[in-house]
Design a protein around this motif. Structure first.
Motif, PDB file in Angstrom:
ATOM      1  N   UNK A 374       8.754  10.741  -0.047  1.00  9.25           N
ATOM      2  CA  UNK A 374       8.618   9.662  -1.030  1.00  9.25           C
ATOM      3  C   UNK A 374       8.214   8.352  -0.351  1.00  9.25           C
ATOM      4  N   UNK A 375       8.842   8.059   0.791  1.00  7.26           N
ATOM      5  CA  UNK A 375       8.509   6.823   1.500  1.00  7.26           C
ATOM      6  C   UNK A 375       7.071   6.846   2.014  1.00  7.26           C
ATOM      7  N   UNK A 376       6.629   8.025   2.461  1.00  4.49           N
ATOM      8  CA  UNK A 376       5.247   8.125   2.940  1.00  4.49           C
ATOM      9  C   UNK A 376       4.266   7.874   1.803  1.00  4.49           C
ATOM     10  N   UNK A 377       4.560   8.478   0.641  1.00  2.00           N
ATOM     11  CA  UNK A 377       3.685   8.248  -0.513  1.00  2.00           C
ATOM     12  C   UNK A 377       3.703   6.779  -0.925  1.00  2.00           C
ATOM     13  N   UNK A 459      21.271   6.634  10.962  1.00  2.00           N
ATOM     14  CA  UNK A 459      20.324   7.548  11.608  1.00  2.00           C
ATOM     15  C   UNK A 459      19.320   8.079  10.592  1.00  2.00           C
ATOM     16  N   UNK A 460      19.818   8.379   9.393  1.00  2.00           N
ATOM     17  CA  UNK A 460      18.922   8.849   8.340  1.00  2.00           C
ATOM     18  C   UNK A 460      17.842   7.824   8.040  1.00  2.00           C
ATOM     19  N   UNK A 461      18.257   6.562   7.901  1.00  2.00           N
ATOM     20  CA  UNK A 461      17.288   5.520   7.572  1.00  2.00           C
ATOM     21  C   UNK A 461      16.282   5.284   8.669  1.00  2.00           C
ATOM     22  N   UNK A 462      16.723   5.279   9.928  1.00  2.00           N
ATOM     23  CA  UNK A 462      15.825   4.959  11.037  1.00  2.00           C
ATOM     24  C   UNK A 462      14.868   6.108  11.336  1.00  2.00           C
ATOM     25  N   UNK A 463      15.435   7.316  11.496  1.00  2.00           N
ATOM     26  CA  UNK A 463      14.609   8.437  11.958  1.00  2.00           C
ATOM     27  C   UNK A 463      13.732   8.990  10.841  1.00  2.00           C
ATOM     28  N   UNK A 464      14.361   9.363   9.728  1.00  2.00           N
ATOM     29  CA  UNK A 464      13.609  10.059   8.693  1.00  2.00           C
ATOM     30  C   UNK A 464      12.958   9.111   7.690  1.00  2.00           C
ATOM     31  N   UNK A 465      13.314   7.841   7.711  1.00  2.00           N
ATOM     32  CA  UNK A 465      12.692   6.908   6.798  1.00  2.00           C
ATOM     33  C   UNK A 465      11.511   6.181   7.388  1.00  2.00           C
ATOM     34  N   UNK A 466      11.529   5.974   8.703  1.00  2.00           N
ATOM     35  CA  UNK A 466      10.503   5.158   9.337  1.00  2.00           C
ATOM     36  C   UNK A 466       9.377   5.976   9.943  1.00  2.00           C
ATOM     37  N   UNK A 470       5.164   5.200   9.959  1.00  2.00           N
ATOM     38  CA  UNK A 470       4.466   4.715  11.155  1.00  2.00           C
ATOM     39  C   UNK A 470       3.081   5.335  11.297  1.00  2.00           C
ATOM     40  N   UNK A 471       2.896   6.503  10.655  1.00  2.00           N
ATOM     41  CA  UNK A 471       1.581   7.131  10.750  1.00  2.00           C
ATOM     42  C   UNK A 471       0.500   6.262  10.111  1.00  2.00           C
ATOM     43  N   UNK A 472       0.908   5.387   9.191  1.00  2.00           N
ATOM     44  CA  UNK A 472      -0.069   4.552   8.501  1.00  2.00           C
ATOM     45  C   UNK A 472      -0.622   3.439   9.392  1.00  2.00           C
ATOM     46  N   UNK A 473       0.001   3.172  10.521  1.00  2.00           N
ATOM     47  CA  UNK A 473      -0.431   2.075  11.380  1.00  2.00           C
ATOM     48  C   UNK A 473      -1.479   2.500  12.405  1.00  2.00           C
ATOM     49  N   UNK A 474      -1.855   3.771  12.432  1.00  2.00           N
ATOM     50  CA  UNK A 474      -2.771   4.236  13.464  1.00  2.00           C
ATOM     51  C   UNK A 474      -4.233   3.857  13.202  1.00  2.00           C
ATOM     52  N   UNK A 475      -4.776   4.031  11.990  1.00  2.00           N
ATOM     53  CA  UNK A 475      -6.190   3.651  11.779  1.00  2.00           C
ATOM     54  C   UNK A 475      -6.397   2.162  11.993  1.00  2.00           C
ATOM     55  N   UNK A 476      -7.640   1.828  12.266  1.00  2.00           N
ATOM     56  CA  UNK A 476      -7.947   0.420  12.541  1.00  2.00           C
ATOM     57  C   UNK A 476      -7.822  -0.412  11.277  1.00  2.00           C
ATOM     58  N   UNK A 477      -7.470  -1.685  11.459  1.00  2.00           N
ATOM     59  CA  UNK A 477      -7.300  -2.579  10.320  1.00  2.00           C
ATOM     60  C   UNK A 477      -8.622  -2.847   9.618  1.00  2.00           C
ATOM     61  N   UNK A 478      -9.729  -2.891  10.380  1.00  2.00           N
ATOM     62  CA  UNK A 478     -11.018  -3.180   9.758  1.00  2.00           C
ATOM     63  C   UNK A 478     -11.390  -2.088   8.762  1.00  2.00           C
ATOM     64  N   UNK A 479     -11.204  -0.842   9.157  1.00  2.00           N
ATOM     65  CA  UNK A 479     -11.525   0.253   8.249  1.00  2.00           C
ATOM     66  C   UNK A 479     -10.675   0.197   6.995  1.00  2.00           C
ATOM     67  N   UNK A 499      -2.193  19.208  10.702  1.00  2.00           N
ATOM     68  CA  UNK A 499      -1.624  18.692   9.466  1.00  2.00           C
ATOM     69  C   UNK A 499      -1.045  17.322   9.748  1.00  2.00           C
ATOM     70  N   UNK A 500      -0.969  16.513   8.697  1.00  2.00           N
ATOM     71  CA  UNK A 500      -0.440  15.176   8.843  1.00  2.00           C
ATOM     72  C   UNK A 500       1.074  15.143   8.765  1.00  2.00           C
ATOM     73  N   UNK A 501       1.599  13.918   8.760  1.00  2.00           N
ATOM     74  CA  UNK A 501       3.049  13.740   8.715  1.00  2.00           C
ATOM     75  C   UNK A 501       3.636  14.309   7.436  1.00  2.00           C
ATOM     76  N   UNK A 502       2.928  14.095   6.308  1.00  2.00           N
ATOM     77  CA  UNK A 502       3.457  14.604   5.046  1.00  2.00           C
ATOM     78  C   UNK A 502       3.472  16.133   5.044  1.00  2.00           C
TER      79      UNK A 502
END
Length: 677
Positions: A374-377, A459-466, A470-479, A499-502
């Protein structure tokens, strides 16, 4: 003190930052007005004076931020702002927030509930004085492979009398199950009574909240009958009247003196015991000569100060040789061994509870994977927001911190609701009666459980929520800025087998769900097989009830027989009843353990250990069983002076007559202790 005061003032400034900002703005306005007046006196026009004053003072925003850094705690203020931003975002999406919080509450609450049980039953020391010195006294099972100890092996009164002289231990005994006791009065009340030797409370280190505890002379034969009651009974039945101590109450037509009140948390050795009686060897309807060998007793002991467990074990070995010399076999054969009292009480449920802990751990992982999806979406829909914030100067760590705080907020909300779920679950387990969980009365959601829940939520919030976000920060900002948002593909997705994170989260959810489903299926199959076990009689349509009789009122077999004959006659007259009968113990729930002799196969003292049931004529017909050889009981068998008769099962016949059915036990004579209804 100066440093502490500065730290305190900075923390206060975080709370009252709006007021401090207002004061700062007023002070800046005053300085600006003074500069404007000064420049006007020098001959500048008003507009130029204002511009000059602004140039002299500098940017108001930069000055305000610098002032905040000096007076407050900037990292804490930023976290507070992130919290407010996260709360506003969740408020704008109530459906997403509700689903995520409820999902986490189920997973965290189940973990907190099971951890409460595991901690209360397995981890916490026993609630007695110096619990490490307490041991259970049991007999080793000769049938167990490898010489393992069966904690259900009772010891006899005769063996206990020998062990009472031990130097390293103080040993007491108790009845392993409760017995019914009827409290007399205008409206008789059925209570649960436990029996123990007079020294058991002292061994456990339990003191009454009022009155005195048992004394050694209370165990002596012929001593005045006494009892100790529970605080629960004192509250429920006697309205916490302090004068109850020293008062005589009627239990089963026998007046007993109330000498003390045990505290509410004393639950030894069965749950919800209303009163305790001394003389554990006493058993109704059993002839006195069999009390020493046929009354099952469990032992509890405390290692005396100055002695070690090894010394106690060595002394037990000597006493075992004295009781059962080589070449001689006792009925209660088997060496007495010492086991930690805690292990003896919780050992049967140890593996089960840890397996349950692992199962709810899988439930939490599935819940976390669901929330992570849900957080990824949600984060995917905010890609342009993150890109814009990055373009405006927000660093990667700043965005990551925002994501961490948002997931932690969800986890803490879920953990708070999970504590409610845990409390309800623990309350249900502690009060259930269909499963006798050891130490159930001690279960609670305490500080340790609270810390565990906070840690799990964090631990739930940090590991499985974040991590998925974080996968969304990999592509360049310009794109990202060039994307329209509607056609954006999922980050991390590519052709081929990757496959991706989701996708990884979905795979994890499916795998964990399959593990739980397989376990649940196996458990369901086991329950189904148990439901199909052939009990040896048709159970459909059978109704049962328990009827305790006061021993003093029905003190002879004739009185008891007349009562049950009249009861059966009246029940059979009820419309719709096809038959009624009486039995000492319900089928499959055991019976009375005693010792008997086969006259033609007499063995050494005191005979074979066997389970005996007492029934009335017509019992086998009511429960749908047939006698394969010989005859069933008849009414004449239940009359005074009638010869004693007995019916044995095929297992007994095959055990003692190996040639059965060629050689039949019909016509043989058995010597059985005097037992009857």
């Amino acid at each position: 003190m100066h440093v502490l005061w500065r730290m305190l003032s900075r923390l206060i400034a975080v709370v009252r930052h709006r007021r401090d900002d207002g004061d700062f703005d007023q002070e800046m306005d005053a300085h600006r007005a003074q500069l404007v007046d000064e420049y006007v006196r020098r001959g500048m026009p008003v507009d130029e004076a204002r511009r000059a004053a602004n140039v002299t003072l500098g940017s108001a925003t930069q000055l305000r931020e610098a002032h905040r850094e000096i007076r407050g705690v900037p990292p804490l203020e930023e976290i507070v702002r992130d919290l407010r931003y996260a709360l506003r975002g969740f408020r704008r999406q109530p459906a997403f927030t509700a689903v995520a919080v409820v999902t986490l509450a189920i997973g965290i609450g189940a973990n907190a509930a099971v951890f409460s049980i595991v901690h209360g039953v397995l981890m916490r020391p026993l609630a007695y004085a110096d619990p490490d010195a307490l041991v259970s006294v049991t007999r080793s099972s000769s049938a167990a492979p490898g010489g393992r100890v069966s904690l259900a092996q009772w010891i006899s009164l005769r063996r206990w009398e020998l062990m009472r002289g031990a130097r390293t231990l103080e040993i007491g005994v108790y009845r392993p199950s409760f017995e019914d006791a009827i409290l007399g009065g205008r409206e008789p009340v059925v209570l649960r009574a436990g029996r123990m030797s007079a020294n058991v409370p002292g061994i456990l280190g339990v003191r009454p909240i009022a009155g005195r505890s048992f004394r050694p002379d209370d165990d002596a034969e012929g001593s005045p009958p006494v009892t100790m009651i529970s605080e629960r009974l004192w509250t429920r039945q006697f309205r916490r009247d302090p004068s109850i101590v020293g008062t005589t109450i009627t239990l089963g037509s026998v007046p007993r003196l109330v000498i003390g009140i045990f505290p509410a948390d004393f639950q030894f050795a069965d749950r919800d015991i209303d009163l305790w009686l001394p003389q554990p060897e006493a058993a109704g309807f059993i002839a006195r000569q069999y009390w020493g060998c046929c009354t099952p007793l469990m032992g509890v002991a405390r290692i005396r100060p100055g002695f070690t467990r090894q010394q106690a074990d060595a002394e037990m070995a000597v006493l075992n040789n004295q009781y059962e010399p080589p070449g001689q076999r006792r009925v209660d054969r088997g060496a007495v061994v010492l086991t930690s009292l805690k292990d003896a009480l919780v050992g049967p449920v140890n593996t089960m509870l840890w397996m349950l802990m692992a199962a709810v751990g899988f439930v939490l992982l599935i819940a976390c994977a669901n929330v992570a999806t849900l957080l990824t979406a949600r984060a995917t829909s905010r890609v342009r927001e993150f890109a814009m914030r990055s373009a405006l100067g927000a660093g990667r760590s700043r965005i990551v911190r925002q994501l961490v705080i948002e997931s932690l907020v969800l986890s803490m909300f879920g953990g708070t609701l999970g504590l409610v779920v845990a409390y309800a679950g623990v309350r249900a387990v502690s009060t259930m009666t269909w499963f006798d969980l050891p130490r159930a009365s001690e279960l609670s959601v305490n500080g340790t459980v609270l810390l565990w829940t906070i840690a799990v939520a964090f631990v739930t919030g940090v590991v499985f929520g974040t991590f998925p976000s974080l996968q969304l920060l990999k592509p360049s900002l310009v794109n990202r800025l060039r994307q329209s948002g509607a056609t954006e593909s999922e980050p991390g997705h590519s052709r081929g087998l990757r496959i991706g994170a989701r996708g990884a989260l979905v795979v994890a959810q499916v795998a964990l769900s399959l593990i739980l489903l397989i376990g649940a299926g196996l458990m369901g199959q086991t329950i189904a097989r148990l439901a199909r076990v052939n009990l040896g009689f048709p159970s459909a349509g059978l109704l049962t009830m328990r009827i305790p009789l006061p021993v003093a009122t029905y003190d002879t077999a004739e009185k008891r027989a007349r009562f049950f004959d009249a009861l059966v006659t009246r029940v059979q007259a009820i419309p719709g009843v096809r038959g009624a009968t009486v039995v000492r113990a319900l089928p499959t729930t055991g019976g009375l353990g005693t010792n008997l002799q086969i006259v033609s196969q007499r063995i050494a003292d005191p005979g074979h250990t066997q389970m005996v049931q007492t029934v009335v004529p017509g019992y086998f017909e009511v429960v749908g069983q047939q006698v394969k050889q010989g005859r069933s009981f008849e009414p004449r068998d239940n009359t005074a002076g009638a010869p004693g008769v007995v019916i044995v099962n095929e297992a007994f016949a095959r055990k003692h007559w190996p040639s059965y059915p060629k050689v039949m036990p019909i016509g043989e004579h058995l010597e059985i202790p005097v037992i009857s209804l």
